[in-house]
Design a protein around this motif. Structure first.
Motif, mmCIF file in Angstrom:
data_model
loop_
_atom_site.group_PDB
_atom_site.id
_atom_site.type_symbol
_atom_site.label_atom_id
_atom_site.label_comp_id
_atom_site.label_asym_id
_atom_site.label_seq_id
_atom_site.Cartn_x
_atom_site.Cartn_y
_atom_site.Cartn_z
ATOM 1 N N PRO A 51 1.274 17.737 -13.448
ATOM 2 C CA PRO A 51 0.993 16.498 -12.705
ATOM 3 C C PRO A 51 0.228 15.460 -13.517
ATOM 4 C CG PRO A 51 -0.411 18.293 -11.935
ATOM 5 C CD PRO A 51 0.568 18.908 -12.885
ATOM 6 N N ILE A 52 0.445 14.212 -13.139
ATOM 7 C CA ILE A 52 -0.264 13.097 -13.804
ATOM 8 C C ILE A 52 -1.215 12.496 -12.767
ATOM 9 C CG2 ILE A 52 0.016 10.955 -15.114
ATOM 10 C CD1 ILE A 52 3.068 11.602 -15.128
ATOM 11 N N PHE A 53 -2.477 12.283 -13.171
ATOM 12 C CA PHE A 53 -3.464 11.693 -12.261
ATOM 13 C C PHE A 53 -3.904 10.351 -12.824
ATOM 14 C CE2 PHE A 53 -4.131 16.311 -12.513
ATOM 15 C CZ PHE A 53 -3.871 16.692 -11.212
ATOM 16 N N TYR A 54 -3.550 9.281 -12.168
ATOM 17 C CA TYR A 54 -4.044 7.972 -12.620
ATOM 18 C C TYR A 54 -5.214 7.504 -11.761
ATOM 19 C CZ TYR A 54 -0.009 7.449 -15.704
ATOM 20 O OH TYR A 54 0.923 7.612 -16.705
ATOM 21 N N MET A 55 -5.148 7.803 -10.455
ATOM 22 C CA MET A 55 -6.248 7.390 -9.576
ATOM 23 C C MET A 55 -7.384 8.420 -9.718
ATOM 24 S SD MET A 55 -3.908 6.330 -6.315
ATOM 25 C CE MET A 55 -5.227 5.931 -5.185
ATOM 26 N N ASN A 56 -8.614 7.946 -9.571
ATOM 27 C CA ASN A 56 -9.746 8.870 -9.620
ATOM 28 C C ASN A 56 -10.494 8.845 -8.279
ATOM 29 O OD1 ASN A 56 -11.305 6.559 -9.661
ATOM 30 N ND2 ASN A 56 -11.867 6.713 -11.820
ATOM 31 N N ASP A 57 -11.661 9.475 -8.217
ATOM 32 C CA ASP A 57 -12.405 9.535 -6.948
ATOM 33 C C ASP A 57 -12.728 8.142 -6.425
ATOM 34 O OD1 ASP A 57 -12.352 12.197 -6.721
ATOM 35 O OD2 ASP A 57 -14.426 12.564 -7.363
ATOM 36 N N MET A 101 0.841 -1.210 0.000
ATOM 37 C CA MET A 101 0.000 0.000 0.000
ATOM 38 C C MET A 101 0.871 1.254 0.000
ATOM 39 S SD MET A 101 -3.247 -1.063 2.366
ATOM 40 C CE MET A 101 -2.450 -1.955 3.684
ATOM 41 N N LYS A 102 1.905 1.241 0.838
ATOM 42 C CA LYS A 102 2.780 2.422 0.896
ATOM 43 C C LYS A 102 3.458 2.663 -0.437
ATOM 44 C CE LYS A 102 3.781 2.605 5.781
ATOM 45 N NZ LYS A 102 4.777 2.444 6.825
ATOM 46 N N ASP A 103 3.841 1.564 -1.107
ATOM 47 C CA ASP A 103 4.544 1.770 -2.372
ATOM 48 C C ASP A 103 3.615 2.271 -3.467
ATOM 49 O OD1 ASP A 103 7.257 1.557 -3.535
ATOM 50 O OD2 ASP A 103 6.018 0.612 -5.082
ATOM 51 N N SER A 104 2.359 1.809 -3.464
ATOM 52 C CA SER A 104 1.395 2.332 -4.434
ATOM 53 C C SER A 104 1.222 3.833 -4.178
ATOM 54 C CB SER A 104 0.067 1.578 -4.285
ATOM 55 O OG SER A 104 -0.917 2.151 -5.108
ATOM 56 N N ASN A 105 1.088 4.204 -2.919
ATOM 57 C CA ASN A 105 0.918 5.628 -2.595
ATOM 58 C C ASN A 105 2.146 6.442 -2.995
ATOM 59 O OD1 ASN A 105 -1.536 4.928 -1.549
ATOM 60 N ND2 ASN A 105 -0.829 4.818 0.570
ATOM 61 N N PHE A 115 -11.192 -2.031 11.209
ATOM 62 C CA PHE A 115 -12.313 -2.772 11.808
ATOM 63 C C PHE A 115 -11.820 -4.089 12.422
ATOM 64 C CE2 PHE A 115 -15.743 -5.885 11.562
ATOM 65 C CZ PHE A 115 -16.775 -5.222 12.210
ATOM 66 N N TYR A 116 -10.941 -4.783 11.693
ATOM 67 C CA TYR A 116 -10.451 -6.080 12.198
ATOM 68 C C TYR A 116 -9.224 -5.916 13.097
ATOM 69 C CZ TYR A 116 -13.735 -8.296 9.002
ATOM 70 O OH TYR A 116 -14.881 -8.697 8.370
ATOM 71 N N GLY A 117 -8.706 -4.702 13.194
ATOM 72 C CA GLY A 117 -7.530 -4.462 14.039
ATOM 73 C C GLY A 117 -6.296 -5.153 13.506
ATOM 74 N N LYS A 118 -6.255 -5.389 12.201
ATOM 75 C CA LYS A 118 -5.179 -6.176 11.603
ATOM 76 C C LYS A 118 -5.170 -5.908 10.102
ATOM 77 C CE LYS A 118 -3.751 -10.926 11.613
ATOM 78 N NZ LYS A 118 -4.139 -12.210 11.273
ATOM 79 N N THR A 119 -4.003 -5.915 9.480
ATOM 80 C CA THR A 119 -3.980 -5.710 8.024
ATOM 81 C C THR A 119 -4.328 -7.035 7.335
ATOM 82 O OG1 THR A 119 -2.261 -4.072 8.354
ATOM 83 C CG2 THR A 119 -2.579 -4.852 6.105
ATOM 84 N N ILE A 120 -5.549 -7.118 6.826
ATOM 85 C CA ILE A 120 -5.955 -8.359 6.145
ATOM 86 C C ILE A 120 -6.049 -8.167 4.628
ATOM 87 C CG2 ILE A 120 -7.263 -9.279 8.137
ATOM 88 C CD1 ILE A 120 -9.788 -8.614 6.160
ATOM 89 N N VAL A 121 -5.943 -6.908 4.183
ATOM 90 C CA VAL A 121 -6.072 -6.638 2.743
ATOM 91 C C VAL A 121 -5.202 -5.437 2.373
ATOM 92 C CG1 VAL A 121 -8.242 -5.373 3.220
ATOM 93 C CG2 VAL A 121 -7.728 -6.063 0.877
ATOM 94 N N ALA A 122 -4.654 -5.502 1.148
ATOM 95 C CA ALA A 122 -3.817 -4.403 0.647
ATOM 96 C C ALA A 122 -4.367 -3.936 -0.692
ATOM 97 C CB ALA A 122 -2.393 -4.893 0.444
ATOM 98 N N TYR A 123 -4.281 -2.624 -0.950
ATOM 99 C CA TYR A 123 -4.644 -2.124 -2.281
ATOM 100 C C TYR A 123 -3.378 -1.779 -3.033
ATOM 101 C CZ TYR A 123 -3.775 2.177 0.309
ATOM 102 O OH TYR A 123 -3.197 3.128 1.102
ATOM 103 N N THR A 124 -3.468 -1.826 -4.359
ATOM 104 C CA THR A 124 -2.416 -1.260 -5.187
ATOM 105 C C THR A 124 -3.042 -0.795 -6.499
ATOM 106 O OG1 THR A 124 -0.198 -1.549 -6.085
ATOM 107 C CG2 THR A 124 -1.613 -3.485 -6.195
#
Ligand SMILES: Nc1ncnc2c1ncn2[C@@H]1O[C@H](COP(=O)(O)OP(=O)(O)OP(=O)(O)O)[C@@H](O)[C@H]1O
Ligand SMILES: C[C@@](O)(CCOP(=O)(O)OP(=O)(O)O)CC(=O)O
Length: 401
Positions: free
Chosen positions: A273-279, A257-261, A294-303
């Motif tokens: 600037p270049i915008f690839y992500m949208n709303d 997640m940090k690397d995607s950000n 909610f789960y108090g734990k990282t169970i999923v990552a976005y990229t």
């Protein structure tokens, strides 16, 4: 009748968890940082490529998804890839006089992607990996996938990682000739087969800045980018490999997640600037953080790659927990019934009723309006030989548009 040879291969898509963004050499496609990816299952997303060579062919030709692609056939990417592969065949022929000199013949290539092309789903990665693996087989080359990855890289950088299954690194290398810029396996699929992916395909027009030109703009104009390539990524590269080897999902997911950000921050720091992500992409980011909180734990990552589609990585053991949110929110999209029984789907929505999702958990149910489709998949193997031959005896596509 003139002599012919044929080969057919399927190859997978890969989605980077540590992003390749920036070239130090645009002609050889040498990157400014090393990268890591997960190869996705060809049962869901794959390129099939057939190639034929014959003494009677008069030029190299390529058909993509049923239509001849003259632009790609004449592109520097393709001619460079084919001439590198031919050079390897020529070396073989020079050492063994009994071999037919097929390095001097032209090649016809027919390829089909079973998913949208040029829609931010890494078709260039699967496409060039399939092409290189297929033509290498056609020319009966003995090179291993790492050696071939140096050629696939020249077609499209990310393609080099699609030559392996499971968890893959592209080592940037240092040499000016690119001989050490190659893909290697971090861990095979069997090491962590529980890794799954859910792709939320965002409704979007074709992106206006291609990866190739976007990354050059970043290299030339972003100050943040310098810190990314000299400090941030080199550290993460080692940590992410360790997280995969130790099957440490929380570390793997946080780094992803940090690397995607970080990658998208350098896009925003490019000028203009270049915008690839949208709303919708940003809503998915918030949703994922809410689920993990909610789960108090990282169970999923976005990229996110160079487009608004979200790829969510998670482990099979957390599927019920994740889908209690994701299915509840995205159930109106297509893609669920193929993967889950009615009983499983009913179970996913037992945990929260909709008003609770929206009111108590504060989730933005509008998010679904920005998505067109969900693709449920998992980590998968590298290129595979196939009996699915797309080319006929005359060297033309069996199926046309
Ligand atoms: N099966 C294929 N065989 C050969 N080349 C392909 C194939 N599929 C796609 N390509 C090449 O890749 C190009 C698409 O690459 P592009 O980077 O624009 O999109 P993408 O790879 O689908 O998305 P992204 O890179 O954002 O994930 C096509 O125009 C074509 O030149
Ligand atoms: C954001 C990315 O997906 C960029 C991929 O760029 P490409 O491999 O498509 O670029 P070229 O080498 O110019 O063909 C990140 C990644 O896959 O690592």
């Amino acid at each position: 009748m003139s002599e012919t040879y044929t080969a057919s291969i399927t190859a997978p898509v890969n989605i980077a968890t540590l992003k390749y963004w920036g070239k130090r050499d645009t002609s050889l496609n040498l990157p400014t940082n090393s990268s890591i990816s997960v190869t996705l299952d060809q049962a869901d997303l794959k390129t099939t490529t057939s190639a034929m060579t014959s003494s009677s062919f008069t030029k190299d030709r390529l058909w993509l998804n049923g239509e001849e692609d003259l632009q790609l056939s004449q592109s520097k990417r393709l001619t460079q890839v084919l001439s590198n592969l031919r050079l390897k065949r020529k070396e073989k022929e020079s050492k063994d006089a009994s071999l037919t000199k097929i390095s001097e013949w032209f090649i016809h290539i027919v390829s089909i992607n079973n998913f949208p092309t040029a829609a931010g789903l890494a078709s260039s990665a699967a496409g060039f990996a399939a092409l290189v693996a297929c033509v290498a087989k056609l020319l009966q080359l003995d090179d291993d996938m790492t050696e071939l990855s140096k050629i696939a890289r020249q077609g499209s950088g990310s393609a080099c990682r699609s030559l392996f299954g499971g968890f893959v690194a592209w080592e940037m290398g240092e040499k000016a000739d690119g001989s050490d810029s190659k893909a290697v396996e971090v861990a095979p699929l069997e090491h962590w087969p529980q890794m799954k992916a859910c792709v939320l395909v965002a409704c979007a027009d074709k992106k206006d800045v291609s990866s190739t030109s976007g990354m050059q703009l970043t290299v030339n104009t972003s100050d943040l980018f310098q810190k990314r390539i000299t400090e941030v990524v080199p550290q993460r590269f080692e940590l992410m490999k360790e997280s995969i080897i130790n099957r440490d999902f929380e570390l793997f997911a946080d780094l992803t997640m940090k690397d995607s950000n970080s990658f998208h921050a350098t896009c925003l720091d490019s000028y203009p600037p270049i915008f690839y992500m949208n709303d919708t992409s940003r809503k998915v980011v918030r949703l994922v953080h809410k689920i993990n909180d909610f789960y108090g734990k990282t169970i999923v990552a976005y990229t996110f790659d160079a487009g608004p589609n979200a790829v969510l990585y998670y482990l099979e053991e957390n599927e019920d927990k994740l889908m209690s949110f994701i299915y509840a929110m995205f159930k109106d999209l297509s893609g669920w019934e193929a993967k889950f029984s009615g009983e499983q789907l009913a179970k996913f929505i037992q945990n929260f009723e909709e008003p609770k999702l929206e009111e108590t958990l504060g989730l933005d149910m509008d998010i679904v309006k920005g998505c067109s489709r969900v693709i449920l998949t998992r980590a998968g193997p590298g290129p595979l030989v196939t009996d699915d031959v797309l080319i006929n005896e005359q060297g033309l596509p069996k199926f046309t548009k």
